[in-house]
Design a protein around this motif. Sequence first.
Motif, mmCIF file in Angstrom:
data_model
loop_
_atom_site.group_PDB
_atom_site.id
_atom_site.type_symbol
_atom_site.label_atom_id
_atom_site.label_comp_id
_atom_site.label_asym_id
_atom_site.label_seq_id
_atom_site.Cartn_x
_atom_site.Cartn_y
_atom_site.Cartn_z
ATOM 1 N N LEU A 1 20.524 17.457 22.442
ATOM 2 C CA LEU A 1 20.288 18.106 21.154
ATOM 3 C C LEU A 1 18.984 17.615 20.528
ATOM 4 C CD1 LEU A 1 21.233 19.887 18.791
ATOM 5 C CD2 LEU A 1 22.454 17.903 17.905
ATOM 6 N N THR A 2 18.717 16.322 20.635
ATOM 7 C CA THR A 2 17.472 15.766 20.094
ATOM 8 C C THR A 2 16.261 16.376 20.781
ATOM 9 O OG1 THR A 2 18.617 13.683 19.606
ATOM 10 C CG2 THR A 2 16.213 13.637 19.638
ATOM 11 N N ASP A 3 16.340 16.543 22.109
ATOM 12 C CA ASP A 3 15.224 17.154 22.849
ATOM 13 C C ASP A 3 15.024 18.606 22.436
ATOM 14 O OD1 ASP A 3 14.902 14.759 24.187
ATOM 15 O OD2 ASP A 3 16.128 15.383 25.912
ATOM 16 N N VAL A 4 16.129 19.325 22.246
ATOM 17 C CA VAL A 4 16.031 20.732 21.836
ATOM 18 C C VAL A 4 15.408 20.846 20.447
ATOM 19 C CG1 VAL A 4 17.363 22.790 21.235
ATOM 20 C CG2 VAL A 4 17.935 21.496 23.293
ATOM 21 N N VAL A 5 15.796 19.950 19.540
ATOM 22 C CA VAL A 5 15.234 19.973 18.185
ATOM 23 C C VAL A 5 13.744 19.674 18.216
ATOM 24 C CG1 VAL A 5 15.234 18.775 15.972
ATOM 25 C CG2 VAL A 5 17.394 19.467 17.003
ATOM 26 N N GLN A 6 13.338 18.702 19.018
ATOM 27 C CA GLN A 6 11.907 18.399 19.136
ATOM 28 C C GLN A 6 11.142 19.580 19.722
ATOM 29 O OE1 GLN A 6 11.660 14.802 21.431
ATOM 30 N NE2 GLN A 6 12.223 13.481 19.696
ATOM 31 N N LEU A 7 11.734 20.255 20.709
ATOM 32 C CA LEU A 7 11.084 21.435 21.286
ATOM 33 C C LEU A 7 10.952 22.539 20.240
ATOM 34 C CD1 LEU A 7 9.979 22.964 23.731
ATOM 35 C CD2 LEU A 7 12.331 23.632 24.275
ATOM 36 N N MET A 8 11.988 22.749 19.444
ATOM 37 C CA MET A 8 11.926 23.767 18.397
ATOM 38 C C MET A 8 10.871 23.426 17.352
ATOM 39 S SD MET A 8 15.981 24.593 17.864
ATOM 40 C CE MET A 8 15.668 25.770 16.559
ATOM 41 N N GLN A 9 10.704 22.153 17.062
ATOM 42 C CA GLN A 9 9.673 21.766 16.095
ATOM 43 C C GLN A 9 8.278 22.023 16.642
ATOM 44 O OE1 GLN A 9 10.860 17.691 15.344
ATOM 45 N NE2 GLN A 9 11.971 18.257 13.486
ATOM 46 N N TYR A 10 8.084 21.798 17.954
ATOM 47 C CA TYR A 10 6.794 22.133 18.556
ATOM 48 C C TYR A 10 6.566 23.647 18.543
ATOM 49 C CZ TYR A 10 6.184 17.338 20.212
ATOM 50 O OH TYR A 10 6.011 15.982 20.272
ATOM 51 N N VAL A 11 7.629 24.405 18.788
ATOM 52 C CA VAL A 11 7.522 25.872 18.730
ATOM 53 C C VAL A 11 7.137 26.313 17.324
ATOM 54 C CG1 VAL A 11 8.844 28.013 18.889
ATOM 55 C CG2 VAL A 11 9.092 26.268 20.658
ATOM 56 N N ILE A 12 7.677 25.636 16.323
ATOM 57 C CA ILE A 12 7.339 25.960 14.927
ATOM 58 C C ILE A 12 5.847 25.763 14.686
ATOM 59 C CG2 ILE A 12 7.580 25.073 12.572
ATOM 60 C CD1 ILE A 12 10.559 24.789 13.102
ATOM 61 N N TYR A 13 5.272 24.684 15.232
ATOM 62 C CA TYR A 13 3.827 24.479 15.096
ATOM 63 C C TYR A 13 3.048 25.645 15.695
ATOM 64 C CZ TYR A 13 5.167 19.610 14.188
ATOM 65 O OH TYR A 13 5.734 18.474 13.684
ATOM 66 N N GLY A 14 3.477 26.087 16.898
ATOM 67 C CA GLY A 14 2.789 27.197 17.546
ATOM 68 C C GLY A 14 2.942 28.501 16.787
ATOM 69 N N VAL A 15 4.139 28.756 16.260
ATOM 70 C CA VAL A 15 4.370 29.984 15.493
ATOM 71 C C VAL A 15 3.505 30.022 14.246
ATOM 72 C CG1 VAL A 15 6.082 31.206 14.100
ATOM 73 C CG2 VAL A 15 6.699 30.372 16.366
ATOM 74 N N ALA A 16 3.411 28.889 13.555
ATOM 75 C CA ALA A 16 2.601 28.834 12.343
ATOM 76 C C ALA A 16 1.129 29.104 12.654
ATOM 77 C CB ALA A 16 2.765 27.469 11.666
ATOM 78 N N SER A 17 0.624 28.494 13.730
ATOM 79 C CA SER A 17 -0.787 28.687 14.095
ATOM 80 C C SER A 17 -1.052 30.130 14.518
ATOM 81 C CB SER A 17 -1.171 27.721 15.226
ATOM 82 O OG SER A 17 -0.939 26.382 14.849
ATOM 83 N N PHE A 18 -0.140 30.684 15.327
ATOM 84 C CA PHE A 18 -0.340 32.052 15.822
ATOM 85 C C PHE A 18 -0.345 33.061 14.684
ATOM 86 C CE2 PHE A 18 1.683 36.052 17.093
ATOM 87 C CZ PHE A 18 0.763 36.516 18.015
ATOM 88 N N PHE A 19 0.614 32.954 13.777
ATOM 89 C CA PHE A 19 0.695 33.949 12.716
ATOM 90 C C PHE A 19 -0.399 33.779 11.675
ATOM 91 C CE2 PHE A 19 4.725 35.186 14.409
ATOM 92 C CZ PHE A 19 4.844 36.501 14.017
ATOM 93 N N PHE A 20 -0.931 32.573 11.532
ATOM 94 C CA PHE A 20 -2.096 32.418 10.659
ATOM 95 C C PHE A 20 -3.282 33.203 11.223
ATOM 96 C CE2 PHE A 20 -6.030 30.143 9.575
ATOM 97 C CZ PHE A 20 -5.973 30.220 8.188
ATOM 98 N N LEU A 21 -3.488 33.086 12.537
ATOM 99 C CA LEU A 21 -4.581 33.823 13.176
ATOM 100 C C LEU A 21 -4.296 35.317 13.210
ATOM 101 C CD1 LEU A 21 -7.250 33.786 14.757
ATOM 102 C CD2 LEU A 21 -5.918 33.364 16.835
ATOM 103 N N TYR A 22 -3.050 35.692 13.529
ATOM 104 C CA TYR A 22 -2.708 37.105 13.648
ATOM 105 C C TYR A 22 -2.804 37.820 12.297
ATOM 106 C CZ TYR A 22 -0.208 41.243 15.316
ATOM 107 O OH TYR A 22 0.136 42.527 15.669
ATOM 108 N N GLY A 23 -2.400 37.138 11.223
ATOM 109 C CA GLY A 23 -2.507 37.738 9.893
ATOM 110 C C GLY A 23 -3.947 38.003 9.509
ATOM 111 N N ILE A 24 -4.831 37.064 9.841
ATOM 112 C CA ILE A 24 -6.255 37.261 9.542
ATOM 113 C C ILE A 24 -6.812 38.433 10.351
ATOM 114 C CG2 ILE A 24 -8.544 36.208 9.756
ATOM 115 C CD1 ILE A 24 -7.303 33.545 9.082
ATOM 116 N N ILE A 25 -6.406 38.545 11.621
ATOM 117 C CA ILE A 25 -6.887 39.649 12.465
ATOM 118 C C ILE A 25 -6.420 40.995 11.914
ATOM 119 C CG2 ILE A 25 -6.673 40.706 14.745
ATOM 120 C CD1 ILE A 25 -6.586 37.908 15.923
ATOM 121 N N LEU A 26 -5.160 41.076 11.491
ATOM 122 C CA LEU A 26 -4.656 42.334 10.933
ATOM 123 C C LEU A 26 -5.343 42.676 9.619
ATOM 124 C CD1 LEU A 26 -0.805 42.201 11.608
ATOM 125 C CD2 LEU A 26 -2.578 43.399 12.887
#
Length: 268
Positions: A61-86
């Motif tokens: 469970l700890t590993d899954v939570v850490q993986l989800m937190q890394y995914v959150i970092y990627g989602v935040a970065s991607f949507f910041f760039l994608y919003g600017i592009i749109l």
Amino acid sequence: MGCFECCIKCLGGVPYASLVATILCFSGVALFCGCGHVALTGTVTILETHFSKVTSDHAMLTDVVQLMQYVIYGVASFFFLYGIILLAEGFYTTSAVKELHSEFKTTICGRCISGMFVFLTYILGVAWLGVFGFSAVPVFLFYNMWSTCAAMRSPMANLTDIDSICVDVRQYGIIPWNATPGKACGTTLGDICNTSEFYLSYHLYIVACAGAGATVIALIHFLMILSANWAYLKDASQMHAYQDIKMKEERELQDITSRSKECLNSYT
């Protein structure tokens, strides 16, 4: 008046619909990522302290939570760039529509890019619908614990054996069945509900779920805008093609008229 007219022209070229959708998208993603990251950390702390005191029981469970937190970092970065592009695409399309009858002409590449954004935004909207549904699961789990604690504290409950009221998180599949103690009963459960980690995580999950819902609304808004912009670009292309054909026919008609006058003059 020159400066004023320039300002009015600049304001007229701002894609306000895309701007509103971008702000809503940034706000929703920020709420989901920020609150979700902190809430996941608080959830692990609660499980380690009260429900699974053996590290090996919740290691996965700890590993899954850490993986989800890394995914959150990627989602935040991607949507910041994608919003600017749109938003930039909205500025481009607004300029194309505003200058429909000028020398500005849309290209096939521009229309293809707009169509690609429509498809990609549709896929992201469907994915965020799943994220919104998934983010409601921890809200439901925490609400069950909170309502159980509220029922124990209620004077209308008239409970004789408070220790018989338990919350077993193993039944949700969060931790394995051999985890100890795996459940909290009576006074222990009430103490968990009174901790700052539980209170903070519960409300952060609610805010994260609301942020995911706001992101879904923003993507739906973007999808409507992009579809309308693509239709405008298509109409603009057809209008320019019609104007080109019309100008070509007018020039040919003028050439025929001028040649007819020359022939008539030479005959006379």
